[in-house]
Design a protein around this motif. Sequence first.
Motif, mmCIF file in Angstrom:
data_model
loop_
_atom_site.group_PDB
_atom_site.id
_atom_site.type_symbol
_atom_site.label_atom_id
_atom_site.label_comp_id
_atom_site.label_asym_id
_atom_site.label_seq_id
_atom_site.Cartn_x
_atom_site.Cartn_y
_atom_site.Cartn_z
ATOM 1 N N ASP A 1 53.061 -40.252 74.404
ATOM 2 C CA ASP A 1 52.835 -41.694 74.169
ATOM 3 C C ASP A 1 54.102 -42.524 74.423
ATOM 4 O OD1 ASP A 1 50.893 -43.548 73.723
ATOM 5 O OD2 ASP A 1 51.376 -43.827 71.602
ATOM 6 N N GLU B 1 41.868 -40.078 73.340
ATOM 7 C CA GLU B 1 40.922 -40.192 74.474
ATOM 8 C C GLU B 1 41.592 -40.873 75.671
ATOM 9 O OE1 GLU B 1 37.584 -42.471 73.247
ATOM 10 O OE2 GLU B 1 36.506 -41.925 75.084
ATOM 11 N N GLU B 2 42.322 -41.955 75.352
ATOM 12 C CA GLU B 2 43.024 -42.682 76.431
ATOM 13 C C GLU B 2 44.022 -41.750 77.114
ATOM 14 O OE1 GLU B 2 44.338 -46.243 74.006
ATOM 15 O OE2 GLU B 2 44.356 -47.061 76.031
ATOM 16 N N LYS B 3 44.786 -41.030 76.298
ATOM 17 C CA LYS B 3 45.790 -40.112 76.856
ATOM 18 C C LYS B 3 45.117 -39.102 77.771
ATOM 19 C CE LYS B 3 49.052 -40.015 72.950
ATOM 20 N NZ LYS B 3 49.695 -39.105 71.957
ATOM 21 N N ARG C 1 42.388 -39.185 79.375
ATOM 22 C CA ARG C 1 41.862 -39.749 80.639
ATOM 23 C C ARG C 1 42.971 -39.862 81.687
ATOM 24 N NH1 ARG C 1 38.765 -43.305 78.174
ATOM 25 N NH2 ARG C 1 40.461 -44.818 78.208
ATOM 26 N N ILE C 2 44.136 -40.356 81.281
ATOM 27 C CA ILE C 2 45.243 -40.519 82.243
ATOM 28 C C ILE C 2 45.791 -39.147 82.653
ATOM 29 C CG2 ILE C 2 47.498 -41.550 82.668
ATOM 30 C CD1 ILE C 2 46.880 -43.700 80.663
ATOM 31 N N VAL C 3 45.921 -38.234 81.673
ATOM 32 C CA VAL C 3 46.443 -36.889 81.982
ATOM 33 C C VAL C 3 45.513 -36.185 82.971
ATOM 34 C CG1 VAL C 3 46.883 -34.572 81.028
ATOM 35 C CG2 VAL C 3 47.750 -36.611 79.840
ATOM 36 N N ASN D 1 37.221 -48.060 73.532
ATOM 37 C CA ASN D 1 37.830 -49.376 73.255
ATOM 38 C C ASN D 1 37.901 -50.161 74.572
ATOM 39 O OD1 ASN D 1 40.098 -48.651 74.777
ATOM 40 N ND2 ASN D 1 40.874 -47.424 73.065
ATOM 41 N N VAL E 1 52.841 -39.180 79.056
ATOM 42 C CA VAL E 1 51.607 -39.774 78.511
ATOM 43 C C VAL E 1 51.241 -39.077 77.191
ATOM 44 C CG1 VAL E 1 49.118 -40.117 78.897
ATOM 45 C CG2 VAL E 1 50.757 -40.471 80.770
ATOM 46 N N GLU E 2 51.346 -37.727 77.201
ATOM 47 C CA GLU E 2 51.015 -36.977 75.964
ATOM 48 C C GLU E 2 51.948 -37.384 74.824
ATOM 49 O OE1 GLU E 2 51.245 -33.249 77.853
ATOM 50 O OE2 GLU E 2 49.127 -33.269 78.493
ATOM 51 N N LEU F 1 55.154 -36.712 84.260
ATOM 52 C CA LEU F 1 54.386 -37.904 83.892
ATOM 53 C C LEU F 1 53.305 -37.548 82.865
ATOM 54 C CD1 LEU F 1 53.921 -39.707 87.340
ATOM 55 C CD2 LEU F 1 54.884 -40.742 85.278
ATOM 56 N N GLN F 2 52.671 -36.379 83.074
ATOM 57 C CA GLN F 2 51.639 -35.960 82.111
ATOM 58 C C GLN F 2 52.253 -35.833 80.704
ATOM 59 O OE1 GLN F 2 50.004 -32.302 83.783
ATOM 60 N NE2 GLN F 2 49.679 -33.348 85.763
ATOM 61 N N ASP G 1 38.349 -48.698 78.092
ATOM 62 C CA ASP G 1 37.527 -47.634 78.646
ATOM 63 C C ASP G 1 36.839 -48.122 79.907
ATOM 64 O OD1 ASP G 1 38.223 -45.646 76.856
ATOM 65 O OD2 ASP G 1 37.207 -46.816 75.319
#
Lengths: 113, 113, 113, 113
Positions: free
Chosen positions: C57, D31-33, D35-37, A2, C54-55, C50-51, A5
């Motif tokens: 959300d 996918e977004e998650k 990438r940041i993780v 999306n 993100v997981e 922080l991880q 990316d």
Amino acid sequence: MNQFDDCHCSREDTELSLQPERSPAEPRTAEEKQRIVNRLKRVEGQVRGLQKMVEDDRYCVDILIQLSAVQAALKKIGFSVLERHTKTCVSRAIEDGHGNDQVDELLKVLKLF
Amino acid sequence: MNQFDDCHCSREDTELSLQPERSPAEPRTAEEKQRIVNRLKRVEGQVRGLQKMVEDDRYCVDILIQLSAVQAALKKIGFSVLERHTKTCVSRAIEDGHGNDQVDELLKVLKLF
Amino acid sequence: MNQFDDCHCSREDTELSLQPERSPAEPRTAEEKQRIVNRLKRVEGQVRGLQKMVEDDRYCVDILIQLSAVQAALKKIGFSVLERHTKTCVSRAIEDGHGNDQVDELLKVLKLF
Amino acid sequence: MNQFDDCHCSREDTELSLQPERSPAEPRTAEEKQRIVNRLKRVEGQVRGLQKMVEDDRYCVDILIQLSAVQAALKKIGFSVLERHTKTCVSRAIEDGHGNDQVDELLKVLKLF
């Protein structure tokens, strides 16, 4: 994939150039202009004060303290301009459906500071 | 315990005040002074340029780009003053055996930026 | 012309590379090491936190608040290392008469932050 | 007077607190998650690397160089999160007509960095 990316912000090149032909989405009122100009005039006076300190061979730390005060004043002015920009130019573009370009530009500006 | 246990730098209070009675360990030459004053005069001119941009209701991002250029110029001037201070005032104090106070002061200055 | 005319700090290139063969002028005590390692372990824990955010959300601003807390903790650790470096390696070099190289290196390090 | 007269950004107090009950306007994709993780896991590894450097009593400047690399990596991650936040949460609020609160919150976040 999306739109996040190809994350514009991860590129370090800010490539921001002046756009003299462009104006704010909402013209600044005379009052708004005067407020920012007055703050910039105070900064101008502080910079002249720094020149005097150097000519008087003042202690280095004193010069650095005053220099950081000028930096702090400029930072606050920058935040005022940034707030207004986000609440007018960026918001207007988002309302008109082409906000992402403006947000990319906003992020490039943030990287300058 | 040794002298780093009461780690000065972990305290957030910078409590740096001006010391008008104090001078650099090594007086600045006329040439040195002129070089810094010239750079500060250019900054003064840039700040006046920012005032003109606001009066002309220039696009916000252009103003922010120029404002960040002033910040960058001030930062470089700060580094010049910092370098000289470290190579004269701080070094002299270290050579004379009372460097730690000067280093504490130096770290407090760094926290201002 | 004197040694500040070719002002090292005005060059933007920091060209600092790792020097694995080099050690501090004064070895760190086991206690000093443990103190810094403990602080870094706390940062490691915060990064894992922080991880998790993100997981899960979590709201973006919450993630940014926590991320700025990690930045602040790292900055304080950096200042501790910087203070010790200035009070030992840099001071020793100044006492031995070759301080300017160390000061140039110190200024390059400052530009990284 | 208009909405910029009580210029939120001139107040230094950032008073941002965590809002665990709040989620992003647009849920992050798996996918977004990831990438940041992944990026945060690399930072976690770098922080462990710093611990090893301290235990090995590595030269202070080397530790500071690596520490600044961790800061730079965290800053980039922050910009990614900020970009997404601005293009989703802030934009959605602006489209729904209550953007100013979100912009005020955005400016408070910027002041943390």
